[in-house]
Enzyme design. Structure first.
Site, mmCIF file in Angstrom:
data_model
loop_
_atom_site.group_PDB
_atom_site.id
_atom_site.type_symbol
_atom_site.label_atom_id
_atom_site.label_comp_id
_atom_site.label_asym_id
_atom_site.label_seq_id
_atom_site.Cartn_x
_atom_site.Cartn_y
_atom_site.Cartn_z
ATOM 1 N N ARG B 66 0.803 -1.218 0.000
ATOM 2 C CA ARG B 66 0.000 0.000 0.000
ATOM 3 C C ARG B 66 0.840 1.274 0.000
ATOM 4 N NH1 ARG B 66 -3.226 -2.396 3.877
ATOM 5 N NH2 ARG B 66 -1.667 -3.970 3.573
ATOM 6 N N THR B 67 1.974 1.252 0.691
ATOM 7 C CA THR B 67 2.753 2.482 0.746
ATOM 8 C C THR B 67 3.288 2.850 -0.635
ATOM 9 O OG1 THR B 67 3.391 1.984 3.011
ATOM 10 C CG2 THR B 67 4.656 3.667 1.889
ATOM 11 N N LYS B 94 24.363 -6.491 -7.945
ATOM 12 C CA LYS B 94 25.773 -6.628 -8.331
ATOM 13 C C LYS B 94 26.670 -5.914 -7.338
ATOM 14 C CE LYS B 94 24.447 -6.335 -13.219
ATOM 15 N NZ LYS B 94 24.535 -5.421 -14.381
ATOM 16 N N ARG B 116 12.298 3.577 0.710
ATOM 17 C CA ARG B 116 12.074 2.657 1.835
ATOM 18 C C ARG B 116 13.296 1.763 1.918
ATOM 19 N NH1 ARG B 116 6.954 -0.859 3.533
ATOM 20 N NH2 ARG B 116 6.454 1.201 4.304
ATOM 21 N N HIS B 144 8.439 6.237 10.021
ATOM 22 C CA HIS B 144 7.558 6.106 8.855
ATOM 23 C C HIS B 144 6.653 7.339 8.886
ATOM 24 C CE1 HIS B 144 5.270 4.590 5.673
ATOM 25 N NE2 HIS B 144 4.914 3.404 6.119
#
Lengths: 169, 323
Positions: B66-67, B94, B116, B144
């Protein structure tokens, strides 16, 4: 312009709007935030007194549609659009205090067409001070004045400024 | 809407990293701005041109539904171009560092990065490495901020105020960035906050941050105006900090029985995704006191406001000085 002259100007504007509005169909009055709100709201009882019912009234916030958003920075304050009716097919009168470059009206037109498709959009302003930068003209004007770029035209309303009147500085 | 806040506050921050650095007025300014963005989602054309020509990139180094979607949709409703950085298919596999990756993405002409990351502090590091706006979408156990803001927005919308409310946040507080952001925002706006859960997940040390800590949910329940149930993360259930699921549900789960002991107008919140039958019984999650879906809807308006305000501040000298 004194407070009394402002009242008379609004009376006259209301009569002109009623005379011009098509007899059938929905009439809508929309003030541009923030200084068009008060004249728009004050037109309502006057239009009713002139014999026309106004079922639709709203306030349009044009901040997000401005063409100078990238330069005004943090001065962009959004207060929200409050138009609870469907603008489609209404005969819509957009109301603002002063008409100058025409850029606010351009933004307002874009904002309105995102809400729907009015049958017509008309423009009513208390003061036209000239210096247009876009091909936009008012349909209803209370006062036209010749100004220089240095002039400031200040429409004062009691809701925000405590007094009514128009100053040319 | 409180016109006073709009009158006074001027937003000059190009990044949003935590709620800690924001003043009470700045938080209210975001909430009031979000108020005006709610209307956009109700129109036939659900879009405004405010970020037209701007590029927003979502960089998610942790799973999210949802975020991420909420941020992407928020950016699109402001007419920004949105690109999505998919970590699992990228050069970070990598060995490229976050900072190198971000600098390369910025070189393509990005205006806002939404990050995030599992490491607490990663978004703050990023602000020192790039010139564009950085918005924290959740970092480790740290913060958050947009979840905190949307919770504040939802509480204010449903309760009419935040000042003076009693709010319980229940669950795995120790590992929760949502709990920390909620706490900071709620305290700044004048609420009282209880952290509730077993001692292993709710240590007393949280009292230093201004929270009241209790391990007895039932004792405080009748006084609460808002109860925010955090998700129990499945990976922790098997660890030894967690009691048995049965014991947890018995002591801290919110079911209909426990709901009857709450104030009748209690507001039940959850940041999602809900473990039905663990922290929230299904009928409570879907009941009239629940604001779970409202939180999701409001999250969109709040994120539009954050993206808009940070972008507006980016071109401003005061923001440059602050960054």
């Amino acid at each position: 312009m004194t407070a009394q002259q402002l009242e008379q100007a609004l009376d006259k504007m209301a009569r002109e709007i009623v005379a011009a509005a098509p007899p059938n169909g929905e009439l809508a009055i929309v003030g541009i935030r923030r200084r068009g709100e008060s004249p728009a709201r004050r037109l309502l009882p006057r239009i009713a007194a002139a014999g026309r019912r106004v079922a639709n009234y709203g306030v349009l916030d044009i901040t997000l549609y401005r063409d100078d958003l990238s330069t005004i920075g943090p001065n962009a304050v959004t207060r929200g659009t409050e138009i609870e009716f469907d603008v489609t097919d209404t005969w819509l009168v957009l109301v603002d205090d002063v008409l100058y470059t025409g850029r606010s009206v351009r933004a307002a037109l874009d904002a309105l067409v995102d809400l729907g498709r009015p049958r017509a959009i008309k423009l009513a302003v208390l003061v036209d001070r000239g210096w247009r930068e876009l091909p936009i003209q008012p349909d209803f004007v209370s006062l036209s004045v010749k100004t220089t770029a240095e002039n400031i035209v200040k429409v004062k309303v009691s809701e925000i400024d405590g007094v009514d009147g128009v100053d040319l500085l | 809407m409180t016109p006073d806040t709009l009158e006074r506050a001027v937003w000059t921050r190009k990044h949003l990293i935590t709620l800690n650095e924001l003043t009470r007025e700045e938080i209210l300014f975001i909430l009031d701005t979000a108020e005006s963005f709610k209307e956009v989602s109700t129109r036939s054309v659900k879009k405004v041109p405010a970020l037209r020509g701007r590029v927003v990139v979502t960089m998610f180094f942790e799973d999210s539904t949802r975020t991420r979607l909420s941020f992407e949709l928020a950016a699109q409703r402001l007419s920004a171009d949105v690109i999505d950085f998919a970590e699992k298919m990228s050069s970070t596999q990598k060995g490229e560092s976050l900072i190198d990756t971000a600098r390369n993405i910025e070189a393509m002409g990005v205006d806002i990065m939404i990050l995030r990351h599992p490491a607490s502090g990663a978004p703050l590091d990023l602000t020192r490495a790039v010139n564009c706006c950085v918005v924290n979408a959740g970092d480790g156990q740290h913060a958050h901020p947009t979840q905190g803001l949307l919770d504040l927005f939802t509480i204010r919308e449903r309760k009419g105020r935040i000042d003076g409310l009693n709010v319980a946040i229940v669950g795995d507080i120790a590992h929760s960035r949502v709990a920390r952001s909620d706490l900071v925002g709620l305290l700044k706006l004048g609420a009282k906050v209880w952290f509730v859960g077993p001692p292993t997940l709710v240590p007393r040390s949280f009292e230093q941050l201004g929270a009241r800590v209790t391990h007895d949910f039932d004792a405080i329940l009748p006084e609460m105006d808002v109860v925010n149930m955090l998700r129990i993360q499945k990976e922790r259930i098997t660890s030894n900090v967690f009691p048995s699921v049965r014991e947890y549900v018995k002591l801290f789960g919110l079911d209909r029985q426990r709901l009857t002991r709450c104030k009748p107008d209690v507001l039940i919140m959850h940041p999602g995704p809900v473990n039905r039958g663990i922290e929230l019984a299904a009928d409570v999650a879907d009941g009239p006191q629940s604001s779970i879906l409202r939180q999701v809807t409001n999250g969109l308006a709040v994120r539009m406001a954050v993206l808009f305000l940070c972008q507006q501040a980016a071109g401003h000298p005061a923001a440059a000085a602050r960054a």
